[in-house]
Design a protein around this motif. Structure first.
Motif, PDB file in Angstrom:
ATOM      1  N   VAL A  99      45.779 -35.850  49.650  1.00  0.00           N
ATOM      2  CA  VAL A  99      46.152 -37.149  49.097  1.00  0.00           C
ATOM      3  C   VAL A  99      47.664 -37.284  49.215  1.00  0.00           C
ATOM      4  O   VAL A  99      48.405 -36.421  48.756  1.00  0.00           O
ATOM      5  CB  VAL A  99      45.715 -37.277  47.617  1.00  0.00           C
ATOM      6  N   LEU A 100      48.106 -38.376  49.831  1.00  0.00           N
ATOM      7  CA  LEU A 100      49.539 -38.635  49.948  1.00  0.00           C
ATOM      8  C   LEU A 100      50.053 -39.358  48.716  1.00  0.00           C
ATOM      9  O   LEU A 100      49.281 -39.798  47.861  1.00  0.00           O
ATOM     10  CB  LEU A 100      49.824 -39.486  51.186  1.00  0.00           C
ATOM     11  N   GLU A 101      51.364 -39.514  48.675  1.00  0.00           N
ATOM     12  CA  GLU A 101      52.001 -40.191  47.543  1.00  0.00           C
ATOM     13  C   GLU A 101      51.549 -41.638  47.401  1.00  0.00           C
ATOM     14  O   GLU A 101      51.695 -42.228  46.340  1.00  0.00           O
ATOM     15  CB  GLU A 101      53.525 -40.109  47.649  1.00  0.00           C
ATOM     16  N   ASP A 102      50.948 -42.211  48.450  1.00  0.00           N
ATOM     17  CA  ASP A 102      50.438 -43.581  48.355  1.00  0.00           C
ATOM     18  C   ASP A 102      49.092 -43.637  47.623  1.00  0.00           C
ATOM     19  O   ASP A 102      48.530 -44.705  47.433  1.00  0.00           O
ATOM     20  CB  ASP A 102      50.338 -44.237  49.739  1.00  0.00           C
ATOM     21  N   GLY A 103      48.566 -42.472  47.217  1.00  0.00           N
ATOM     22  CA  GLY A 103      47.304 -42.405  46.478  1.00  0.00           C
ATOM     23  C   GLY A 103      46.072 -42.428  47.362  1.00  0.00           C
ATOM     24  O   GLY A 103      44.947 -42.369  46.878  1.00  0.00           O
ATOM     25  N   ILE A 104      46.260 -42.484  48.666  1.00  0.00           N
ATOM     26  CA  ILE A 104      45.145 -42.533  49.605  1.00  0.00           C
ATOM     27  C   ILE A 104      44.800 -41.113  50.044  1.00  0.00           C
ATOM     28  O   ILE A 104      45.678 -40.316  50.365  1.00  0.00           O
ATOM     29  CB  ILE A 104      45.508 -43.395  50.832  1.00  0.00           C
ATOM     30  N   ARG A 105      43.507 -40.825  50.048  1.00  0.00           N
ATOM     31  CA  ARG A 105      43.036 -39.534  50.539  1.00  0.00           C
ATOM     32  C   ARG A 105      42.837 -39.641  52.055  1.00  0.00           C
ATOM     33  O   ARG A 105      42.191 -40.565  52.548  1.00  0.00           O
ATOM     34  CB  ARG A 105      41.718 -39.170  49.872  1.00  0.00           C
ATOM     35  N   TYR A 106      43.387 -38.691  52.802  1.00  0.00           N
ATOM     36  CA  TYR A 106      43.275 -38.644  54.251  1.00  0.00           C
ATOM     37  C   TYR A 106      42.386 -37.458  54.621  1.00  0.00           C
ATOM     38  O   TYR A 106      42.647 -36.334  54.200  1.00  0.00           O
ATOM     39  CB  TYR A 106      44.660 -38.500  54.894  1.00  0.00           C
ATOM     40  N   ASN A 133      29.207 -40.548  47.590  1.00  0.00           N
ATOM     41  CA  ASN A 133      27.805 -40.670  47.208  1.00  0.00           C
ATOM     42  C   ASN A 133      27.674 -41.792  46.188  1.00  0.00           C
ATOM     43  O   ASN A 133      28.626 -42.548  45.958  1.00  0.00           O
ATOM     44  CB  ASN A 133      27.237 -39.341  46.692  1.00  0.00           C
ATOM     45  N   GLU A 134      26.507 -41.915  45.551  1.00  0.00           N
ATOM     46  CA  GLU A 134      26.287 -43.032  44.627  1.00  0.00           C
ATOM     47  C   GLU A 134      27.225 -43.016  43.424  1.00  0.00           C
ATOM     48  O   GLU A 134      27.433 -44.036  42.770  1.00  0.00           O
ATOM     49  CB  GLU A 134      24.823 -43.062  44.142  1.00  0.00           C
ATOM     50  N   ASP A 135      27.838 -41.876  43.147  1.00  0.00           N
ATOM     51  CA  ASP A 135      28.784 -41.782  42.033  1.00  0.00           C
ATOM     52  C   ASP A 135      30.228 -42.043  42.459  1.00  0.00           C
ATOM     53  O   ASP A 135      31.132 -42.069  41.631  1.00  0.00           O
ATOM     54  CB  ASP A 135      28.700 -40.388  41.388  1.00  0.00           C
ATOM     55  N   GLY A 136      30.452 -42.219  43.744  1.00  0.00           N
ATOM     56  CA  GLY A 136      31.803 -42.464  44.238  1.00  0.00           C
ATOM     57  C   GLY A 136      32.278 -41.342  45.133  1.00  0.00           C
ATOM     58  O   GLY A 136      31.488 -40.631  45.759  1.00  0.00           O
ATOM     59  N   GLN A 137      33.567 -41.168  45.183  1.00  0.00           N
ATOM     60  CA  GLN A 137      34.195 -40.212  46.076  1.00  0.00           C
ATOM     61  C   GLN A 137      33.830 -38.778  45.709  1.00  0.00           C
ATOM     62  O   GLN A 137      33.832 -38.397  44.545  1.00  0.00           O
ATOM     63  CB  GLN A 137      35.720 -40.397  46.021  1.00  0.00           C
ATOM     64  N   VAL A 138      33.507 -37.989  46.709  1.00  0.00           N
ATOM     65  CA  VAL A 138      33.233 -36.568  46.532  1.00  0.00           C
ATOM     66  C   VAL A 138      34.488 -35.827  46.980  1.00  0.00           C
ATOM     67  O   VAL A 138      34.817 -35.805  48.165  1.00  0.00           O
ATOM     68  CB  VAL A 138      32.012 -36.113  47.358  1.00  0.00           C
ATOM     69  N   VAL A 139      35.203 -35.272  46.031  1.00  0.00           N
ATOM     70  CA  VAL A 139      36.471 -34.602  46.330  1.00  0.00           C
ATOM     71  C   VAL A 139      36.196 -33.180  46.800  1.00  0.00           C
ATOM     72  O   VAL A 139      35.469 -32.431  46.162  1.00  0.00           O
ATOM     73  CB  VAL A 139      37.393 -34.599  45.083  1.00  0.00           C
ATOM     74  N   GLY A 140      36.785 -32.855  47.931  1.00  0.00           N
ATOM     75  CA  GLY A 140      36.660 -31.504  48.468  1.00  0.00           C
ATOM     76  C   GLY A 140      37.936 -30.721  48.239  1.00  0.00           C
ATOM     77  O   GLY A 140      38.890 -31.206  47.633  1.00  0.00           O
ATOM     78  N   ASP A 141      37.943 -29.503  48.733  1.00  0.00           N
ATOM     79  CA  ASP A 141      39.150 -28.677  48.656  1.00  0.00           C
ATOM     80  C   ASP A 141      40.207 -29.255  49.581  1.00  0.00           C
ATOM     81  O   ASP A 141      39.907 -29.707  50.689  1.00  0.00           O
ATOM     82  CB  ASP A 141      38.842 -27.242  49.081  1.00  0.00           C
ATOM     83  N   VAL A 143      42.919 -29.284  52.347  1.00  0.00           N
ATOM     84  CA  VAL A 143      43.132 -28.498  53.561  1.00  0.00           C
ATOM     85  C   VAL A 143      44.377 -29.048  54.243  1.00  0.00           C
ATOM     86  O   VAL A 143      44.437 -30.231  54.557  1.00  0.00           O
ATOM     87  CB  VAL A 143      41.932 -28.592  54.534  1.00  0.00           C
ATOM     88  N   ILE A 144      45.370 -28.195  54.430  1.00  0.00           N
ATOM     89  CA  ILE A 144      46.574 -28.604  55.136  1.00  0.00           C
ATOM     90  C   ILE A 144      46.642 -27.887  56.490  1.00  0.00           C
ATOM     91  O   ILE A 144      46.744 -28.511  57.518  1.00  0.00           O
ATOM     92  CB  ILE A 144      47.852 -28.318  54.309  1.00  0.00           C
ATOM     93  N   ARG A 145      46.589 -26.551  56.491  1.00  0.00           N
ATOM     94  CA  ARG A 145      46.539 -25.771  57.742  1.00  0.00           C
ATOM     95  C   ARG A 145      45.476 -24.690  57.561  1.00  0.00           C
ATOM     96  O   ARG A 145      45.738 -23.612  57.038  1.00  0.00           O
ATOM     97  CB  ARG A 145      47.892 -25.150  58.068  1.00  0.00           C
ATOM     98  N   LEU A 146      44.262 -24.976  58.035  1.00  0.00           N
ATOM     99  CA  LEU A 146      43.124 -24.088  57.817  1.00  0.00           C
ATOM    100  C   LEU A 146      43.383 -22.670  58.308  1.00  0.00           C
ATOM    101  O   LEU A 146      43.098 -21.707  57.604  1.00  0.00           O
ATOM    102  CB  LEU A 146      41.869 -24.656  58.508  1.00  0.00           C
ATOM    103  N   TRP A 147      43.904 -22.533  59.522  1.00  0.00           N
ATOM    104  CA  TRP A 147      44.111 -21.197  60.084  1.00  0.00           C
ATOM    105  C   TRP A 147      45.013 -20.370  59.192  1.00  0.00           C
ATOM    106  O   TRP A 147      44.876 -19.152  59.106  1.00  0.00           O
ATOM    107  CB  TRP A 147      44.663 -21.265  61.506  1.00  0.00           C
ATOM    108  N   GLU A 148      45.954 -21.009  58.515  1.00  0.00           N
ATOM    109  CA  GLU A 148      46.890 -20.305  57.660  1.00  0.00           C
ATOM    110  C   GLU A 148      46.280 -20.050  56.278  1.00  0.00           C
ATOM    111  O   GLU A 148      46.443 -18.991  55.697  1.00  0.00           O
ATOM    112  CB  GLU A 148      48.168 -21.124  57.534  1.00  0.00           C
ATOM    113  N   GLU A 149      45.560 -21.029  55.771  1.00  0.00           N
ATOM    114  CA  GLU A 149      45.025 -20.952  54.407  1.00  0.00           C
ATOM    115  C   GLU A 149      43.767 -20.093  54.315  1.00  0.00           C
ATOM    116  O   GLU A 149      43.548 -19.431  53.308  1.00  0.00           O
ATOM    117  CB  GLU A 149      44.710 -22.360  53.902  1.00  0.00           C
ATOM    118  N   GLN A 150      42.942 -20.120  55.362  1.00  0.00           N
ATOM    119  CA  GLN A 150      41.667 -19.413  55.286  1.00  0.00           C
ATOM    120  C   GLN A 150      41.424 -18.467  56.458  1.00  0.00           C
ATOM    121  O   GLN A 150      40.436 -17.758  56.466  1.00  0.00           O
ATOM    122  CB  GLN A 150      40.516 -20.426  55.220  1.00  0.00           C
ATOM    123  N   GLY A 151      42.299 -18.476  57.437  1.00  0.00           N
ATOM    124  CA  GLY A 151      42.046 -17.713  58.659  1.00  0.00           C
ATOM    125  C   GLY A 151      42.970 -16.548  58.909  1.00  0.00           C
ATOM    126  O   GLY A 151      43.141 -16.120  60.038  1.00  0.00           O
TER     127      GLY A 151
END
Length: 166
Positions: A99-106, A133-141, A143-151
């Motif tokens: 989520v950027l400072e504009d409040g939008i999730r990318y 889904n029917e309840d709205g946005q499904v927030v996930g973890d 992720v900025i740089r997957l290879w660095e964070e999880q790889g």
């Protein structure tokens, strides 16, 4: 090219303004809407690309070439005019979810090719991602740089580059 979207954006904006309830809007593009969606953009709170610090991995030359053609100020302005809850984009072959400072999730959830999964540029267990889904946005973890964070980070990536090649 951006001018082709003007009528549609005005239509959506008018509908949002006239809606009795808060509408849920998701926008989509094939291309990256801004530079912070670049695969190597490491800190979304920074406004300048930290070339020396962030291109510190096994393929910096390839990444820096991609950075010259990615991100679009015109597309970003159009997205911000609509103010969607989420913008889904493609093109980069590297996952992002923030989520950027504009409040939008990318969000970008590429399936990648077998080599990209092997190199952990995309998760080897990548799957389709439920975003709404029917309840709205499904927030996930985030992720900025997957290879660095999880790889395994830089060492893991360099080991895989040495083992499997670029």
């Amino acid at each position: 090219f951006h001018e082709l979207n003007t009528d549609s954006i005005d239509f959506v904006k008018k509908h949002i303004n006239e809606s009795a309830k808060e509408p849920s809007v998701i926008t989509m593009s094939h291309f990256l809407p801004n530079a912070k969606c670049l695969p190597d953009w490491k800190n979304i709170k920074k406004n300048n690309f930290q070339r020396k610090e962030w291109l510190n991995h096994g393929a910096p030359g390839t990444s820096s070439k991609f950075a010259k053609v990615a991100g679009s100020a015109g597309l970003q302005r159009q997205i911000q005019k609509i103010q969607p809850a989420m913008h889904v984009f493609g093109h980069s072959h590297r996952p992002k979810d923030f989520v950027l400072e504009d409040g939008i999730r990318y969000v970008h959830n590429p399936l990648g090719n077998p080599r990209e999964r092997l190199m952990y540029m995309v998760s080897p267990e990548v799957d389709f991602q439920i975003l709404w889904n029917e309840d709205g946005q499904v927030v996930g973890d985030a992720v900025i740089r997957l290879w660095e964070e999880q790889g395994g980070g830089i060492i893991g990536l360099k080991d895989r580059v040495a083992k499997f090649g670029r």
